[in-house]
Write a protein that holds these residues in place. Structure first.
Motif, short mmCIF file in Angstrom:
data_model
loop_
_atom_site.label_atom_id
_atom_site.label_comp_id
_atom_site.label_asym_id
_atom_site.label_seq_id
_atom_site.Cartn_x
_atom_site.Cartn_y
_atom_site.Cartn_z
N ALA A 261 0.84 -1.21 0.00
CA ALA A 261 0.00 0.00 0.00
C ALA A 261 0.87 1.25 0.00
O ALA A 261 0.62 2.20 -0.76
N ILE A 262 1.91 1.25 0.83
CA ILE A 262 2.80 2.41 0.90
C ILE A 262 3.52 2.63 -0.42
O ILE A 262 3.66 3.76 -0.90
N ALA A 263 3.98 1.53 -1.04
CA ALA A 263 4.68 1.64 -2.33
C ALA A 263 3.78 2.28 -3.38
O ALA A 263 4.23 3.11 -4.18
N GLU A 264 2.50 1.92 -3.39
CA GLU A 264 1.56 2.49 -4.35
C GLU A 264 1.34 3.98 -4.07
O GLU A 264 1.26 4.81 -4.99
N LEU A 265 1.24 4.34 -2.79
CA LEU A 265 1.03 5.75 -2.43
C LEU A 265 2.25 6.60 -2.74
O LEU A 265 2.12 7.77 -3.11
N VAL A 266 3.43 6.01 -2.62
CA VAL A 266 4.65 6.71 -3.03
C VAL A 266 4.64 6.93 -4.53
O VAL A 266 4.94 8.02 -5.03
#
Length: 237
Positions: free
Chosen positions: A53-58
């Motif tokens: 999820a964090i990778a996508e938001l980055v």
């Protein structure tokens, strides 16, 4: 709380939850979000789900990972087209941000060999120099240095100048700064003085914009030498 029984993958549910926390101010702009372990415990999901999820938001530009420091919410960039005359106030408004200005210097100078021809003056004629620190929201974004022909713009010595100078000139003095002249855009690094005023680090990347603005009659309004925090502003051409 996330629901593992929904058809929507948990990492997408977590993305939406983090976005909601950003939009409602739970995770503040420029602030660090909880760690992977903390997010995993808060939302009762695996750390693999959190990482995805964090990778996508980055990737989408909502977050930035800083090595050894954590993951931070990005501050939204203010956008403007470089070839259009648009005030800083209008640019902030179009990007959903409030704005205000603080005058840091205001003095009468003599036109030097650079400024004089740009303002259609003779060397030594009076120039009104006004420096303002300009805020987007509650954070300084631009250090504005404008040089006006003094004989024509002496009235600016007595104005508050907390808002848009362009709106003031149009509404009160019937001067419409609507024609951009040559504009030069370069990258600069904040020196000690600029960093202090802009409340940023020495060496911070800045846009340096040198421009000449004319009014509806083709007369020069001001020469501008502006320093803008680079990671919070973007130009399109």
């Amino acid at each position: 709380m996330l629901n593992s029984e929904q058809a929507e993958p948990l990492y997408i549910q977590l993305q939406k939850a983090v976005k909601t926390a950003i939009h409602n101010g739970t995770f503040t702009q420029g602030g660090r979000i909880p760690t992977e372990t903390e997010l995993s415990e808060t939302y009762n999901v695996s750390r693999i789900t959190v990482r995805k999820a964090i990778a996508e938001l980055v990737h989408e530009g909502y977050l930035t990972k800083r090595q050894g420091k954590g993951t931070f919410v990005n501050v939204p960039k203010i956008g403007r087209r470089i070839e259009h005359v648009i005030s800083f106030t209008a640019a902030c408004k179009s990007n959903g941000l409030s704005s205000h200005s603080v005058v840091t210097e205001r003095e009468i100078l003599e036109a030097d060999e650079e400024i004089a021809p740009q303002l259609q003056l003779q060397q030594g004629e009076k120039v009104l120099y006004i420096q303002r620190k300009r805020y987007a929201g509650d954070r300084p974004l631009m250090l504005e240095n404008n040089f006006y022909p003094y004989d024509r713009f002496a009235f600016l010595m007595d104005e508050q100048l907390e808002g848009s100078v362009y709106e003031l000139l149009r509404n009160k003095y019937s001067i419409d700064p609507n024609q951009p002249g040559e504009t030069i855009l370069q990258i600069s690094l904040a020196d000690e003085y600029q960093a202090k005023l802009l409340e940023t680090a020495i060496g911070q990347a800045l846009f340096y914009m040198h421009t000449i603005i004319y009014d509806q009659h083709g007369s020069p309004v001001h020469v501008g030498k502006q320093y803008i925090i680079g990671d919070r502003y973007q130009f399109s051409i």
